[in-house]
Design a protein around this motif. Sequence first.
Motif, PDB file in Angstrom:
ATOM      1  N   UNK A 274       0.825  -1.211   0.000  1.00 55.85           N
ATOM      2  CA  UNK A 274       0.000   0.000   0.000  1.00 55.85           C
ATOM      3  C   UNK A 274       0.854   1.253   0.000  1.00 55.85           C
ATOM      4  N   UNK A 275       1.987   1.178   0.657  1.00 54.99           N
ATOM      5  CA  UNK A 275       2.797   2.391   0.862  1.00 54.99           C
ATOM      6  C   UNK A 275       4.107   2.384   0.099  1.00 54.99           C
ATOM      7  N   UNK A 276       4.632   1.216  -0.186  1.00 54.74           N
ATOM      8  CA  UNK A 276       5.974   1.164  -0.781  1.00 54.74           C
ATOM      9  C   UNK A 276       5.879   0.893  -2.281  1.00 54.74           C
ATOM     10  N   UNK A 277       6.613   1.693  -3.038  1.00 58.02           N
ATOM     11  CA  UNK A 277       6.620   1.534  -4.491  1.00 58.02           C
ATOM     12  C   UNK A 277       7.590   0.429  -4.897  1.00 58.02           C
ATOM     13  N   UNK A 278       8.803   0.522  -4.400  1.00 58.56           N
ATOM     14  CA  UNK A 278       9.792  -0.527  -4.677  1.00 58.56           C
ATOM     15  C   UNK A 278      10.945  -0.395  -3.690  1.00 58.56           C
ATOM     16  N   UNK A 279      11.805  -1.402  -3.704  1.00 60.41           N
ATOM     17  CA  UNK A 279      12.952  -1.438  -2.792  1.00 60.41           C
ATOM     18  C   UNK A 279      14.215  -1.651  -3.625  1.00 60.41           C
ATOM     19  N   UNK A 280      15.289  -0.983  -3.253  1.00 63.27           N
ATOM     20  CA  UNK A 280      16.575  -1.196  -3.930  1.00 63.27           C
ATOM     21  C   UNK A 280      17.593  -1.685  -2.899  1.00 63.27           C
ATOM     22  N   UNK A 281      18.322  -2.694  -3.271  1.00 66.04           N
ATOM     23  CA  UNK A 281      19.420  -3.148  -2.406  1.00 66.04           C
ATOM     24  C   UNK A 281      20.684  -3.145  -3.255  1.00 66.04           C
TER      25      UNK A 281
END
Length: 488
Positions: free
Chosen positions: A199-206
Amino acid sequence: STVKPCDFVLFGTKGDLARRKLLPSLYQLEKTGLIHQDTRIIGVARNEMSLDEYVALVKENIEKFSGEALCQDTWQQFSAKLDYVKVDMKDTASYGAFKEHVDASRTMVCYLATPPAIYGDICKGLYQADIIDASMRVVLEKPIGHDFASSQVINDQVAEYFNENQIYRIDHYLGKETVLNLIALRFANSLFATNWDHNCIDHVQISVAESVGIEGRWGYFDEAGQMRDMVQNHLLQILSLIAMEPPTDLNADSIRDEKLKVLKALRPINSHNIADKTVRGQYTSGFVKGEEVPGYLEEPDANQKSGTETFVAMKVELDNWRWAGVPFYLRTGKRMPTKSSEIVIVFKPQPHNLFKESFKELPPNKLTIRLQPDEGVEVTVMNKVPGLTGSSAMDLQKTKLNLSFSETFQDERIADAYEKLLLEVMMGNQALFVRRDEVEQAWSWVDSIIEAWESSNEPPEPYQAGTWGPVASIALMARDERNWVESS
Ligand code: BG6
């Protein structure tokens, strides 16, 4: 639990890992007063060496690799704990030599800093010498195998002599202060805990970038590649901690059960989607931090036809409720411009933009967790630029809330990951060690990617040393109208 006395047996004490990391870490623990005074540290190698010679060797290593001047008091206490046993580790009949060096009243911790191919021999040798009891712990270094099948062979060999609750599989990223802090950030702060899903996060980068090349380890590295060396373990462990459901408590199996569920939810990557989801690269010569460095194929001992990857970028998806539709972009490589490991959580945009006059599109909030160096946590927020304006329009600026560990915790030294992990083993706490089913799940997911690469017959894409990898890695994000956040 407190640290009880133990016989800490270091198999492969002359090897690289023991010299660079394990012995200096034990010394630091001594300095902090965290090693019980009755603990013994027993080095094992196959060389004939007197105790004096061994002590001198350990001293030399610590002076060289601890990065600080030797503290005489600490050294005195530490060196008094040292012992050495010559064992031909492959000769399972030679382990009787231990008997007079260990004491059954202390817990025995065996750290296998040796090639995994001899883990089985070591366990068998200890068994034949009748040294194993239920309180003994065994610590295994990576790589545990080369793929799922070979990891099973090694794990089976060890399981013949030890129960899972005696086995401590190291992933040193789990000992890093900032990786552990992920659990605190997520579950001790409702601000994050309640905003942690699709709902809140578009994407994650590591991103885990290293400026070093393969540092004289061509033989090992060329067999492994960046996928097996970094993604199968460190990156997937970080991903699991970011993505896992709240565990019921901080006990070892509560956490590991949740991490395993994440690994099980990884969407398979295979020959059907490999080209869309992954990029592999190999560095060519270039400049890193102003210094000219050779390409991968020009490193000493290199096989000039090698198709091994030194860089991987990928789009990873999790098929579960929390993360549906939220990609995790991973990238890791050798010979990048700088050493920097970061996690960036990019939040979704606001539903409506009130500030069109100053920003056509409002930049998203970002939570950046800097794993190393300059450990810290940063949140980008939009802020009004102070000042009077003659209109109702507001002048906005992207700003940062910045928590720097070195500024906030000025009196705290950030311990090396191995210090933390060695301490946990001595305390008998398995939470920061990887369970067999996690290793296997990670391997089977990675195996399918490597198989797809192999059957595609495409060589890795070249990238110049000192850059952020092949351009295809930028394209991987651009296809989704996103881009890598530059390291801060
Ligand atoms: C090791 C890899 O596990 O991790 C190395 O085998 C890599 O290739 C290292 O350089 C990176 O660890 P760190 O702690 O320096 O990020």
